[in-house]
Write a protein that holds these residues in place. Sequence first.
Motif, mmCIF file in Angstrom:
data_model
loop_
_atom_site.group_PDB
_atom_site.id
_atom_site.type_symbol
_atom_site.label_atom_id
_atom_site.label_comp_id
_atom_site.label_asym_id
_atom_site.label_seq_id
_atom_site.Cartn_x
_atom_site.Cartn_y
_atom_site.Cartn_z
ATOM 1 N N ALA A 167 0.845 -1.184 0.000
ATOM 2 C CA ALA A 167 0.000 0.000 0.000
ATOM 3 C C ALA A 167 0.887 1.242 0.000
ATOM 4 O O ALA A 167 2.090 1.161 0.256
ATOM 5 N N GLY A 168 0.289 2.380 -0.316
ATOM 6 C CA GLY A 168 1.034 3.633 -0.336
ATOM 7 C C GLY A 168 1.199 4.144 -1.749
ATOM 8 O O GLY A 168 0.499 3.732 -2.684
ATOM 9 N N ASN A 169 2.179 5.028 -1.918
ATOM 10 C CA ASN A 169 2.432 5.550 -3.251
ATOM 11 C C ASN A 169 3.235 4.544 -4.069
ATOM 12 O O ASN A 169 3.603 3.466 -3.583
ATOM 13 N N ALA A 170 3.517 4.902 -5.313
ATOM 14 C CA ALA A 170 4.191 3.973 -6.219
ATOM 15 C C ALA A 170 5.550 3.547 -5.695
ATOM 16 O O ALA A 170 5.937 2.366 -5.799
ATOM 17 N N ALA A 171 6.295 4.472 -5.094
ATOM 18 C CA ALA A 171 7.622 4.140 -4.570
ATOM 19 C C ALA A 171 7.526 3.157 -3.402
ATOM 20 O O ALA A 171 8.332 2.221 -3.291
ATOM 21 N N ASP A 172 6.529 3.360 -2.533
ATOM 22 C CA ASP A 172 6.347 2.457 -1.393
ATOM 23 C C ASP A 172 5.983 1.054 -1.857
ATOM 24 O O ASP A 172 6.502 0.052 -1.344
ATOM 25 N N ILE A 173 5.087 0.978 -2.825
ATOM 26 C CA ILE A 173 4.668 -0.327 -3.339
ATOM 27 C C ILE A 173 5.844 -1.033 -4.008
ATOM 28 O O ILE A 173 6.065 -2.249 -3.803
ATOM 29 N N GLU A 174 6.614 -0.305 -4.764
ATOM 30 C CA GLU A 174 7.767 -0.901 -5.437
ATOM 31 C C GLU A 174 8.778 -1.437 -4.421
ATOM 32 O O GLU A 174 9.320 -2.531 -4.592
ATOM 33 N N GLN A 175 8.997 -0.690 -3.346
ATOM 34 C CA GLN A 175 9.941 -1.132 -2.318
ATOM 35 C C GLN A 175 9.430 -2.375 -1.591
ATOM 36 O O GLN A 175 10.191 -3.307 -1.318
ATOM 37 N N THR A 176 8.146 -2.393 -1.287
ATOM 38 C CA THR A 176 7.555 -3.553 -0.604
ATOM 39 C C THR A 176 7.684 -4.811 -1.442
ATOM 40 O O THR A 176 8.054 -5.886 -0.941
ATOM 41 N N LEU A 177 7.391 -4.684 -2.732
ATOM 42 C CA LEU A 177 7.490 -5.844 -3.625
ATOM 43 C C LEU A 177 8.940 -6.294 -3.785
ATOM 44 O O LEU A 177 9.216 -7.500 -3.862
ATOM 45 N N ALA A 178 9.871 -5.355 -3.816
ATOM 46 C CA ALA A 178 11.287 -5.713 -3.939
ATOM 47 C C ALA A 178 11.762 -6.442 -2.685
ATOM 48 O O ALA A 178 12.518 -7.435 -2.773
ATOM 49 N N ASP A 179 11.341 -5.972 -1.519
ATOM 50 C CA ASP A 179 11.720 -6.637 -0.271
ATOM 51 C C ASP A 179 11.164 -8.059 -0.210
ATOM 52 O O ASP A 179 11.854 -8.995 0.215
#
Length: 230
Positions: A167-179
């Motif tokens: 959840a969150g903005n695009a950068a937050d979602i991208e970081q969550t998926l990368a983690d």
Amino acid sequence: MTGRGAGAESAGSQGGPGVPRGLGLPGGPRLPGGPGLPGGPGLPDRPNGPQPAAGSFAESMAAALFARRILLVHGDLDARSSELGAALMTLDADGDEHVELRLSTVDGSLQAALSLIDIVDTLGVPIHTTALGVVAGGAVGVFTVGARRRLAFHAPLHLRLPEVAAAGNAADIEQTLADHAWRRDRFLAVVAARTGRPLQQVAAEWDERRFLRPDEAVRLGYADRVDKVV
């Protein structure tokens, strides 16, 4: 009128007909039976003295198992990962004998599983793992890294990678998926190394969310044997 009333009262005090002796009156034997009365069928007398506190039986059983260097885990691995890690390190410092980790119907996230796997790797004593019920998700990885791995006759493994919520903005979602992708790759690499099979095969099994019977789990390297657990 007065005479009859007196006679009835006298008979009651002696336990005569109509007023059973002992029914709340002194001088008569206690009668068994009857709702709300002690000693009746299905209504045992309440024992004297303090009653055991709720949870004391589970706590005493856990202490008895701990004394035998056995840790029993049930339910959500995440809820107990810190406590379990501390218990493993305590038993490691307390002796040189192996520790048995018994998993009974356990599921867990990759994060909790990887944290416990890191602890197991640092210990100076062997960790033997035993599955007593369905072991799923990240808990399969914890089971697989045991030095000796046993499955009860009705204890399957569910190869299921936990889903990720972002959840969150695009950068937050991208970081969550990368983690999540990083943890997934690391987790599968550990499992593949412990099963002694190619990473691609192991990853495909988990992508298919396979449900392994005990004999299949042994054949694929997730466990060493199916055994009676005592």
